[in-house]
Scaffold this active site. Sequence first.
Site, PDB file in Angstrom:
ATOM      1  N   ASP A   1       0.829  -1.198   0.000  1.00 48.35           N
ATOM      2  CA  ASP A   1       0.000   0.000   0.000  1.00 48.35           C
ATOM      3  C   ASP A   1       0.871   1.259   0.000  1.00 48.35           C
ATOM      4  OD1 ASP A   1       0.930  -0.542   2.552  1.00 48.35           O
ATOM      5  OD2 ASP A   1      -1.005  -0.313   3.547  1.00 48.35           O
TER       6      ASP A   1
ATOM      7  N   ASP B   1       6.923   4.071   3.821  1.00 44.97           N
ATOM      8  CA  ASP B   1       7.302   5.282   4.546  1.00 44.97           C
ATOM      9  C   ASP B   1       8.812   5.233   4.772  1.00 44.97           C
ATOM     10  OD1 ASP B   1       7.546   7.460   6.164  1.00 44.97           O
ATOM     11  OD2 ASP B   1       6.192   6.775   7.731  1.00 44.97           O
TER      12      ASP B   1
ATOM     13  N   LYS C   1       6.321   7.668   0.469  1.00 38.55           N
ATOM     14  CA  LYS C   1       6.613   8.920   1.172  1.00 38.55           C
ATOM     15  C   LYS C   1       8.089   9.288   0.984  1.00 38.55           C
ATOM     16  CE  LYS C   1       3.149   8.854   4.771  1.00 38.55           C
ATOM     17  NZ  LYS C   1       3.000   8.848   6.236  1.00 38.55           N
TER      18      LYS C   1
ATOM     19  N   PHE D   1       0.228  11.913   7.557  1.00 39.61           N
ATOM     20  CA  PHE D   1      -0.493  10.667   7.803  1.00 39.61           C
ATOM     21  C   PHE D   1      -1.736  10.629   6.911  1.00 39.61           C
ATOM     22  CE2 PHE D   1      -3.219   7.607   9.872  1.00 39.61           C
ATOM     23  CZ  PHE D   1      -2.329   6.559  10.042  1.00 39.61           C
TER      24      PHE D   1
HETATM   25  P1  5GP Z   1       7.532   1.790   6.915  1.00 44.25           P
HETATM   26  O1  5GP Z   1       8.182   0.571   7.550  1.00 44.25           O
HETATM   27  O2  5GP Z   1       7.812   1.890   5.433  1.00 44.25           O
HETATM   28  O3  5GP Z   1       7.925   3.047   7.630  1.00 44.25           O
HETATM   29  O4  5GP Z   1       5.978   1.663   7.180  1.00 44.25           O
HETATM   30  C1  5GP Z   1       5.126   1.070   6.276  1.00 44.25           C
HETATM   31  C2  5GP Z   1       3.787   0.786   6.899  1.00 44.25           C
HETATM   32  O5  5GP Z   1       3.376   1.822   7.800  1.00 44.25           O
HETATM   33  C3  5GP Z   1       2.712   0.735   5.828  1.00 44.25           C
HETATM   34  O6  5GP Z   1       2.555  -0.567   5.296  1.00 44.25           O
HETATM   35  C4  5GP Z   1       1.483   1.247   6.546  1.00 44.25           C
HETATM   36  O7  5GP Z   1       0.853   0.174   7.210  1.00 44.25           O
HETATM   37  C5  5GP Z   1       2.043   2.194   7.595  1.00 44.25           C
HETATM   38  N1  5GP Z   1       1.989   3.607   7.148  1.00 44.25           N
HETATM   39  C6  5GP Z   1       3.031   4.391   6.797  1.00 44.25           C
HETATM   40  N2  5GP Z   1       2.613   5.637   6.479  1.00 44.25           N
HETATM   41  C7  5GP Z   1       1.256   5.630   6.621  1.00 44.25           C
HETATM   42  C8  5GP Z   1       0.247   6.635   6.435  1.00 44.25           C
HETATM   43  O8  5GP Z   1       0.469   7.798   6.062  1.00 44.25           O
HETATM   44  N3  5GP Z   1      -1.041   6.249   6.677  1.00 44.25           N
HETATM   45  C9  5GP Z   1      -1.353   4.989   7.086  1.00 44.25           C
HETATM   46  N4  5GP Z   1      -2.645   4.734   7.283  1.00 44.25           N
HETATM   47  N5  5GP Z   1      -0.421   4.023   7.283  1.00 44.25           N
HETATM   48  C10 5GP Z   1       0.870   4.338   7.050  1.00 44.25           C
END
Ligand code: 5GP
Length: 183
Positions: free
Chosen positions: A104, A107, A135, A156
């Site tokens: 999805d 980040d 992001k 977010f």
């Molecule tokens: P990462 O390990 O890349 O920092 O985090 C990824 C996960 O964090 C994504 O699969 C999602 O579940 C959650 N996440 C990161 N940013 C967002 C955001 O802006 N909104 C939401 N709802 N979930 C996010």
Amino acid sequence: MDANDVSGELASLHYTGAEVQARVKEIAAQIDADYEGRRLLLVGVLSGAVMIMADLSRAMKSHCEMDWMAISSYGAGTQSSGVVRILKDLNTNIEGRDVLVVEDIIDTGLTLAYLIQNLQSRKPASLEIMTMFRKPEALSSSVKVRYVGFDLPNEFVVGYGLDYAGRYRNLTDVGTLAPHVYS
Ligand code: 5GP
């Protein structure tokens, strides 16, 4: 539901459902071309990737198989720690398979880095990543992402599979959640 149904709950709207669908079609065509003649396995990461997996696979013109993983990230609040636990593993043996992970949003990329390392150890023939949203921090991650839907600011966001406290996944548009919703 669309942005009109939750208008007071969004600080800004980034992409409409129609824009998302148009981009998904473009990526599906690219995947069709890149994997022509190969047996592709799409691996979705639950639960956020449910919407993109459903739309991407149906927009494709060629056959694909689908499997799912559920992972839980240890970490405080909204910050990703990169320490991940597998809650549901794949049903498929991916050794020698062409695998495309469908995400999805990326980040920090920490969750994905763990996942990719784990899947790579199972010796797939190829392992690539598709994410609907990315992001800014993801750009400095070591994980290479082959297909990206849209870039988003460091806010977010909810909608198109992305939730806040279990809600907004069924929002067809994608927007930044208004602070009053979570404060
Ligand atoms: P990462 O390990 O890349 O920092 O985090 C990824 C996960 O964090 C994504 O699969 C999602 O579940 C959650 N996440 C990161 N940013 C967002 C955001 O802006 N909104 C939401 N709802 N979930 C996010």
